[in-house]
Enzyme design. Structure first.
Site, PDB file in Angstrom:
ATOM      1  N   LYS A 150      89.605  15.587 131.958  1.00 49.39           N
ATOM      2  CA  LYS A 150      89.046  16.848 131.500  1.00 49.39           C
ATOM      3  C   LYS A 150      89.205  16.927 129.975  1.00 49.39           C
ATOM      4  CE  LYS A 150      87.813  18.706 135.449  1.00 49.39           C
ATOM      5  NZ  LYS A 150      86.403  19.062 135.737  1.00 49.39           N
ATOM      6  N   LYS A 246      77.199  18.839 143.775  1.00 50.93           N
ATOM      7  CA  LYS A 246      78.307  19.599 144.349  1.00 50.93           C
ATOM      8  C   LYS A 246      77.754  20.555 145.404  1.00 50.93           C
ATOM      9  CE  LYS A 246      81.398  19.463 140.346  1.00 50.93           C
ATOM     10  NZ  LYS A 246      82.050  20.254 139.261  1.00 50.93           N
TER      11      LYS A 246
END
Length: 327
Positions: A150, A246
């Protein structure tokens, strides 16, 4: 007489550690679970309300509740696709319908959906946004050889270098979550190519995708926040090399399947992604990962305690869900 019974249950699950991205951090996973019972069979589904797009546990539970009459009267998956917009509420219901159909038919979802026969799949293991040293330490403890970093800040290149030094043989997915500085991006991408990076996810905010038109670049680029449904694929194919599918955004397995197939037709690579949630939420994505180039389905590893009969993770790979869990 109604054909089914619908149960709705908000769930909060403590995390093992804070999960931080460029937009903030959290210490709990908030989901909504549904259960559809018809006769002696029951199907389950779970979704993660996506705050980035204005969803909350309350709004998602209310949207599902609003479908109670139609669902209990026998609404099918095909009708569901137009009865609710893409998003978390439709995802939970869609996945529960797949699970119920599998239980009723005696055939697993992978057969019903014409998916490859299940086998363990490699998953990326996520390193939460932190200092370079902390992310290097997390990389040393992470299983497997595919790590997802991240990013989102002035120390991004230092983070990548630190993780690469700690795990020089690992392949790195760099996830900006819309937070990478546009001016710094070209230099970051060039440097990352020599530091094990194989993919960069959503460097810029959704809606600024055209900034990526000048490709190919040194590292393939993947759409995430910009990608919702199959209607987005052709537009995204002009700017991105791959798309992160997703289920919570797509609205369930049904639309996610359509996204994957259209992405392939459009020449895009495919990654199956997830939100932070337990195995019930992850199970349909793990099945779908058989069609993908890469998978990021490590959400259950972040929970202090997963659901019973949860997915089994071993050395950076995850086994397919058992019928006791889903599908």
């Amino acid at each position: 007489m109604r054909n089914r019974t619908l149960e709705i249950a908000p769930v909060s699950s403590p995390l093992r550690a804070a999960f931080a991205i460029s937009r903030g951090a959290k210490t709990q996973a908030h989901t909504v679970q549904v259960r559809l019972t018809q006769g002696e069979h029951a199907g389950r589904g779970e979704c993660v309300p996506y705050a980035r797009f204005g969803e909350t546990v309350e709004s998602v539970a209310a949207a599902i509740e609003g479908m109670r009459g139609a669902v209990e009267a026998g609404l099918g998956r095909t009708e569901l696709q137009t009865a609710l917009p893409a998003g978390a509420a439709r995802c939970a219901l869609d996945c529960a319908m797949w699970d119920l159909e599998a239980k009723q038919s005696g055939r697993p979802v992978w057969q019903l959906a014409d998916l490859p026969e299940p086998k363990p799949v490699e998953t990326a293991v996520t390193l939460s946004l932190d200092t370079p040293d902390a992310m290097a330490s997390a990389a040393l403890a992470a299983p497997g050889s595919l790590l997802k970093l991240k990013l989102g800040g002035p120390e991004d290149l230092d983070r990548i270098k630190a993780v690469h030094r700690a795990r020089p043989g690992a392949r790195l997915i760099l996830d900006g979550n819309e937070g990478i500085d546009a001016a710094a991006y070209p230099g970051l991408a060039r440097a990352a190519a020599g530091l094990g990076a194989v993919l960069i996810e959503q460097p810029f905010p959704a809606g600024q995708d055209e900034a990526l038109n000048k490709r190919p670049g040194p590292v393939a680029v993947c759409a995430d926040e910009s990608a919702h449904t199959s209607a987005d694929i052709q537009r995204l194919a002009r700017c991105y090399d791959a798309v992160n599918v997703k289920l919570d955004k797509a609205g369930g397995l049904t639309e996610a399947l359509a996204m994957v197939r259209l992405a392939r037709q459009s020449g895009m690579g495919v990654m199956i992604g997830c939100m932070v949630a337990g195995s019930l939420s992850m199970a349909p994505a793990v099945l779908l990962a058989g069609l993908a180039d890469a998978a990021d389905v490590d959400g259950p590893l972040w929970l202090e305690q997963d659901i019973a009969d949860g997915l089994v993770f071993t050395g950076g790979r995850v086994a397919q869900p058992t019928p006791a869990l889903w599908g």
